[in-house]
Structures are given as structure tokens and as C-alpha cells.
Design a protein around this motif. Sequence first.
Motif, PDB file in Angstrom:
ATOM      1  N   SER A  81      93.203  83.508  64.125  1.00 14.79           N
ATOM      2  CA  SER A  81      94.199  83.625  65.190  1.00 14.79           C
ATOM      3  C   SER A  81      93.634  83.146  66.518  1.00 14.79           C
ATOM      4  CB  SER A  81      94.659  85.075  65.303  1.00 14.79           C
ATOM      5  OG  SER A  81      95.643  85.218  66.305  1.00 14.79           O
ATOM      6  N   ALA A  82      92.394  83.544  66.824  1.00 19.22           N
ATOM      7  CA  ALA A  82      91.769  83.107  68.068  1.00 19.22           C
ATOM      8  C   ALA A  82      91.573  81.598  68.082  1.00 19.22           C
ATOM      9  CB  ALA A  82      90.433  83.819  68.259  1.00 19.22           C
ATOM     10  N   GLN A  83      91.207  81.032  66.942  1.00 23.24           N
ATOM     11  CA  GLN A  83      91.039  79.583  66.856  1.00 23.24           C
ATOM     12  C   GLN A  83      92.368  78.882  67.115  1.00 23.24           C
ATOM     13  OE1 GLN A  83      88.044  77.736  66.233  1.00 23.24           O
ATOM     14  NE2 GLN A  83      89.438  76.140  67.002  1.00 23.24           N
ATOM     15  N   ALA A  84      93.443  79.433  66.551  1.00 23.90           N
ATOM     16  CA  ALA A  84      94.772  78.835  66.750  1.00 23.90           C
ATOM     17  C   ALA A  84      95.180  78.909  68.218  1.00 23.90           C
ATOM     18  CB  ALA A  84      95.792  79.546  65.872  1.00 23.90           C
ATOM     19  N   GLN A  85      94.871  80.018  68.884  1.00 24.04           N
ATOM     20  CA  GLN A  85      95.205  80.128  70.304  1.00 24.04           C
ATOM     21  C   GLN A  85      94.403  79.110  71.115  1.00 24.04           C
ATOM     22  OE1 GLN A  85      94.971  84.161  71.748  1.00 24.04           O
ATOM     23  NE2 GLN A  85      96.790  84.798  70.605  1.00 24.04           N
ATOM     24  N   HIS A  86      93.153  78.930  70.765  1.00 23.68           N
ATOM     25  CA  HIS A  86      92.336  77.909  71.437  1.00 23.68           C
ATOM     26  C   HIS A  86      92.930  76.525  71.209  1.00 23.68           C
ATOM     27  CE1 HIS A  86      89.164  75.232  72.589  1.00 23.68           C
ATOM     28  NE2 HIS A  86      88.885  74.919  71.340  1.00 23.68           N
ATOM     29  N   ASP A  87      93.349  76.249  69.974  1.00 27.15           N
ATOM     30  CA  ASP A  87      93.928  74.942  69.658  1.00 27.15           C
ATOM     31  C   ASP A  87      95.201  74.685  70.462  1.00 27.15           C
ATOM     32  OD1 ASP A  87      91.874  74.563  67.873  1.00 27.15           O
ATOM     33  OD2 ASP A  87      93.065  75.081  66.095  1.00 27.15           O
ATOM     34  N   ARG A  88      95.878  75.762  70.857  1.00 29.21           N
ATOM     35  CA  ARG A  88      97.093  75.612  71.665  1.00 29.21           C
ATOM     36  C   ARG A  88      96.784  75.598  73.154  1.00 29.21           C
ATOM     37  NH1 ARG A  88      99.053  79.418  67.698  1.00 29.21           N
ATOM     38  NH2 ARG A  88      98.987  81.146  69.213  1.00 29.21           N
ATOM     39  N   GLY A  89      95.493  75.765  73.512  1.00 23.74           N
ATOM     40  CA  GLY A  89      95.112  75.588  74.901  1.00 23.74           C
ATOM     41  C   GLY A  89      94.484  76.774  75.590  1.00 23.74           C
TER      42      GLY A  89
ATOM     43  N   ALA B 224      85.052  83.248  66.990  1.00 26.17           N
ATOM     44  CA  ALA B 224      85.774  82.023  67.330  1.00 26.17           C
ATOM     45  C   ALA B 224      85.568  81.648  68.795  1.00 26.17           C
ATOM     46  CB  ALA B 224      87.266  82.194  67.039  1.00 26.17           C
ATOM     47  N   VAL B 225      85.569  82.648  69.667  1.00 23.60           N
ATOM     48  CA  VAL B 225      85.352  82.393  71.091  1.00 23.60           C
ATOM     49  C   VAL B 225      83.972  81.785  71.318  1.00 23.60           C
ATOM     50  CG1 VAL B 225      84.967  83.526  73.306  1.00 23.60           C
ATOM     51  CG2 VAL B 225      86.985  84.107  71.958  1.00 23.60           C
ATOM     52  N   ALA B 226      82.954  82.364  70.711  1.00 29.87           N
ATOM     53  CA  ALA B 226      81.594  81.864  70.893  1.00 29.87           C
ATOM     54  C   ALA B 226      81.439  80.457  70.326  1.00 29.87           C
ATOM     55  CB  ALA B 226      80.596  82.820  70.244  1.00 29.87           C
ATOM     56  N   ASP B 227      82.039  80.213  69.175  1.00 27.92           N
ATOM     57  CA  ASP B 227      81.927  78.894  68.544  1.00 27.92           C
ATOM     58  C   ASP B 227      82.589  77.805  69.382  1.00 27.92           C
ATOM     59  OD1 ASP B 227      80.556  79.965  66.440  1.00 27.92           O
ATOM     60  OD2 ASP B 227      82.233  79.946  65.033  1.00 27.92           O
ATOM     61  N   ASN B 228      83.623  78.181  70.144  1.00 30.60           N
ATOM     62  CA  ASN B 228      84.374  77.185  70.914  1.00 30.60           C
ATOM     63  C   ASN B 228      84.057  77.209  72.409  1.00 30.60           C
ATOM     64  OD1 ASN B 228      86.546  75.849  69.032  1.00 30.60           O
ATOM     65  ND2 ASN B 228      86.520  78.023  68.464  1.00 30.60           N
ATOM     66  N   ASP B 229      83.030  77.998  72.794  1.00 33.38           N
ATOM     67  CA  ASP B 229      82.608  78.050  74.189  1.00 33.38           C
ATOM     68  C   ASP B 229      83.746  78.504  75.101  1.00 33.38           C
ATOM     69  OD1 ASP B 229      80.765  77.873  76.244  1.00 33.38           O
ATOM     70  OD2 ASP B 229      81.173  75.754  76.633  1.00 33.38           O
ATOM     71  N   LEU B 230      84.417  79.584  74.688  1.00 34.39           N
ATOM     72  CA  LEU B 230      85.533  80.140  75.452  1.00 34.39           C
ATOM     73  C   LEU B 230      85.072  81.429  76.143  1.00 34.39           C
ATOM     74  CD1 LEU B 230      88.326  79.770  72.720  1.00 34.39           C
ATOM     75  CD2 LEU B 230      87.611  78.092  74.449  1.00 34.39           C
ATOM     76  N   THR B 231      86.014  82.211  76.620  1.00 34.86           N
ATOM     77  CA  THR B 231      85.709  83.500  77.260  1.00 34.86           C
ATOM     78  C   THR B 231      86.399  84.612  76.492  1.00 34.86           C
ATOM     79  OG1 THR B 231      85.461  82.502  79.450  1.00 34.86           O
ATOM     80  CG2 THR B 231      85.919  84.865  79.363  1.00 34.86           C
ATOM     81  N   PHE B 232      85.664  85.680  76.230  1.00 39.25           N
ATOM     82  CA  PHE B 232      86.134  86.808  75.420  1.00 39.25           C
ATOM     83  C   PHE B 232      86.249  88.047  76.285  1.00 39.25           C
ATOM     84  CE2 PHE B 232      84.923  90.565  72.892  1.00 39.25           C
ATOM     85  CZ  PHE B 232      85.786  90.496  71.809  1.00 39.25           C
TER      86      PHE B 232
ATOM     87  N   ASP C 298      73.452  85.961  70.930  1.00 47.49           N
ATOM     88  CA  ASP C 298      73.998  84.629  71.183  1.00 47.49           C
ATOM     89  C   ASP C 298      75.477  84.667  71.552  1.00 47.49           C
ATOM     90  OD1 ASP C 298      74.820  85.437  68.672  1.00 47.49           O
ATOM     91  OD2 ASP C 298      74.605  83.460  67.753  1.00 47.49           O
ATOM     92  N   GLN C 299      76.122  85.842  71.406  1.00 50.78           N
ATOM     93  CA  GLN C 299      77.527  85.980  71.764  1.00 50.78           C
ATOM     94  C   GLN C 299      77.716  86.568  73.170  1.00 50.78           C
ATOM     95  OE1 GLN C 299      78.758  88.572  68.589  1.00 50.78           O
ATOM     96  NE2 GLN C 299      79.475  86.872  67.294  1.00 50.78           N
ATOM     97  N   LYS C 300      76.708  87.265  73.680  1.00 51.85           N
ATOM     98  CA  LYS C 300      76.837  87.971  74.953  1.00 51.85           C
ATOM     99  C   LYS C 300      77.323  87.087  76.105  1.00 51.85           C
ATOM    100  CE  LYS C 300      73.444  91.670  74.083  1.00 51.85           C
ATOM    101  NZ  LYS C 300      74.367  92.805  74.189  1.00 51.85           N
ATOM    102  N   PRO C 301      76.839  85.854  76.242  1.00 56.70           N
ATOM    103  CA  PRO C 301      77.271  85.051  77.389  1.00 56.70           C
ATOM    104  C   PRO C 301      78.777  84.814  77.439  1.00 56.70           C
ATOM    105  CG  PRO C 301      75.317  84.087  76.376  1.00 56.70           C
ATOM    106  CD  PRO C 301      75.808  85.158  75.443  1.00 56.70           C
ATOM    107  N   TYR C 302      79.465  84.964  76.305  1.00 56.13           N
ATOM    108  CA  TYR C 302      80.893  84.675  76.258  1.00 56.13           C
ATOM    109  C   TYR C 302      81.757  85.905  76.546  1.00 56.13           C
ATOM    110  CZ  TYR C 302      78.958  80.593  73.984  1.00 56.13           C
ATOM    111  OH  TYR C 302      78.219  79.467  73.707  1.00 56.13           O
ATOM    112  N   VAL C 303      81.125  87.073  76.669  1.00 55.54           N
ATOM    113  CA  VAL C 303      81.877  88.315  76.901  1.00 55.54           C
ATOM    114  C   VAL C 303      81.972  88.546  78.406  1.00 55.54           C
ATOM    115  CG1 VAL C 303      82.022  90.786  76.444  1.00 55.54           C
ATOM    116  CG2 VAL C 303      81.029  89.246  74.718  1.00 55.54           C
TER     117      VAL C 303
END
Length: 350
Positions: free
Chosen positions: A224-232, A250-258, A272-277
Motif C-alpha cells: 500500500s505504501a509503495q502504491a501511494q509513493h507511485d501515485r506521488g 517501503a518508505v526506507a526503500d524509496n527514500d521517503l518520509t515515515f 538503517d531505517q531511523k533516518p526516514y522516521v
Amino acid sequence: MKRTNATKFAAVAAASALALTACDNADGDGASGDGEGGDADTVSVGLAYDVGGRGDRSFNDSAFRGLERAEEELGVETADFEPADGESDADKEDRLSNMAMEGYDLVIGVGYAYQEPIESVASEFPDVNFAIVDEEIEGHDNITSLVFAEEQASFLAGAAAALTTEEDHVGFVGGVETPLIKKFEAGYITGVEHVDDSVDIEVDYLSQPPDISGFTDPAQGRESAQAQHDRGADVIYHAAGASGNGVLEAVADNDLTFIGVDSDQYENADDDQKPYVLTSAIKEVDVAVYDLIEAVGEGELESGIQRFDLSDGGVDYTQSNEEAIEPIQDELDDLKQQIIDGEIEVPTAP
């Protein structure tokens, strides 16, 4: 009547940042600590987890921290019990009844799914104290309800998302579309729109009641998170229990913000996930559980509904990722105070 206040919540919350180590009786075979052979005056507490169980890095783990701290600091005997996949209300009733018959002084059900089972069992055992987290139950002298203003913390999560999105596009992933999780959605959307009503908001739920698998499916959360990223969307907030672990992946893999929920998910994330939180919209279930157990030991337990919100520190946003949150902290604190002062009213439904 609420026993806690802002000072107490802050102090206890800081002290309860414990590692999530297993109870002596992780399989729920009986009270830990001194066991059944302990002092007859020792308070014994049984806690039944919500769907997903311990290890969700969120709601259940927060309840466990309160239980664990009570065992260590108050000397109470504790036992925790995991849910079974696809269990019925009858299964929950059996679990609660067994705890009551085994002599626990306090029996806690974590999650709204325990409402009917607790009401039924509490009527059969009027001399046993029962408590439920996240559901309001009235009319029982031996049931205490611990409920939280999730919408207020979620408003701050939404504000944080709007203040940090680079694409003017954010997302929300809910586990199961229930009135409780809609509170999270309502607060989040209101917070986003309060800051910038031009930001696009994605909203997805992983399952519909009575299917509660949305709280226990990290793979679906990731999808679901990947799909939301794919939509922008480039900032994603979840209220999905253990499924949120997949959202974070999914957030960490796509360099997003969680943005996490219930517990401080920066502290619980892999290194390795902390920077995205960015932050987490927390509710101090651990503190409420600890205070509840302490009240039993002191003979001061009050039944009825106990509410916790921003004004007493029962809900809040986290600042553990100092580098990420510092640029927007003043704005969030100002919004927080406006909610406390009643200048901003946060809805409980979208």
C-alpha cells in the motif's frame, strides 16, 4: 477521574523507555516474577494483547512496556497472553475468564475488540478488576476504560507531513477501517489541510471489518505504501499496527518520509531505517497501564472512563529524530498549544 497529569506523564514516559525484552512467561503460562508461590499480598496482573500481539513496535509493545515496568518497579506479578489467528469473541472470553479464575487482581484487554468479551466476563466476576484500552465501556463498577485523543496527535502528524513534503502529496495507511482508526485519519487530514489545503492526500485501508488482517500484514502495508509513493506521496503516516512495519520498509526503500504511530517508532526502527522516521504520533498506553496497575496496588483504582489527551501528555508527537524534527518543532508546538487551549478543534471523524 483521571489520575495522571502532564508532569507525571512526562516523568513516567521518560523512565519507561525500556528495551522490548520478553516476559519470563512470554507464552502466557502463568504469572511471572515470583510466580504462583509468591507473597499472597502481591498484586497479580494479566494482560491480553490486541491482534498482532507483542512485537508490533506500536500499540501492543507500548502496553507491554507499561506491564514490564510495573513488574520491575512495583513488584507485581504479571502474565501476558498472545491472540490466536482468526480467534472469535468466545476465544477472548475464555482467555479473560481463565485469568479471572486463576486469581489475577487486574485483567487488561488491549484493543477495542475486547469490548464485548470484557463486558460479558466482568459481569461473571464482579470482584475482579478489568480494564480495556481504546474502548469506552460504561455501567460496570469493575471495568476501567483507558481511551486517548488519537485525533489530536494525528493532527500534529498531519501538520508535520504538510510542513515537510516536497511533492505537496502525502499519504495515510489505515489497518482496518473502523471508527477508531478513522479518528487517526480525521486528525491527520485536518492537520495537513490546516497547514496547506493544496496538499494532495492519499488514504488507503488494508482491510474492512470484520476482517482485521489489516493490522497483521506487513507485506500488504508495504504494498500500500509503495502504491501511494507511485501515485506521488513522499510522506506516509500509518495507523496499521504490525502492518506498519511494512510501510516503513517501503518508505526506507524509496527514500521517503515515515510518520509512526502509538509508540516512538524512531526508537524501535532498525538503524538503517531511523533516518526516514520524522516523528510518531504517540499515545502513552504504557504510562496509562502502569498508572492503572499502581492504582490497584494502592487500592485507589477508579472504574469508568479515563481520557488522555495533549493537555495531560497522554498523546503527543515525538522528537527523537532531532535533526529531522527541529526545523518544524516550533510550529508543531504552537499548533499543539492551540489545540490544548481550544483554539483548534480536531474532529474525530473525516
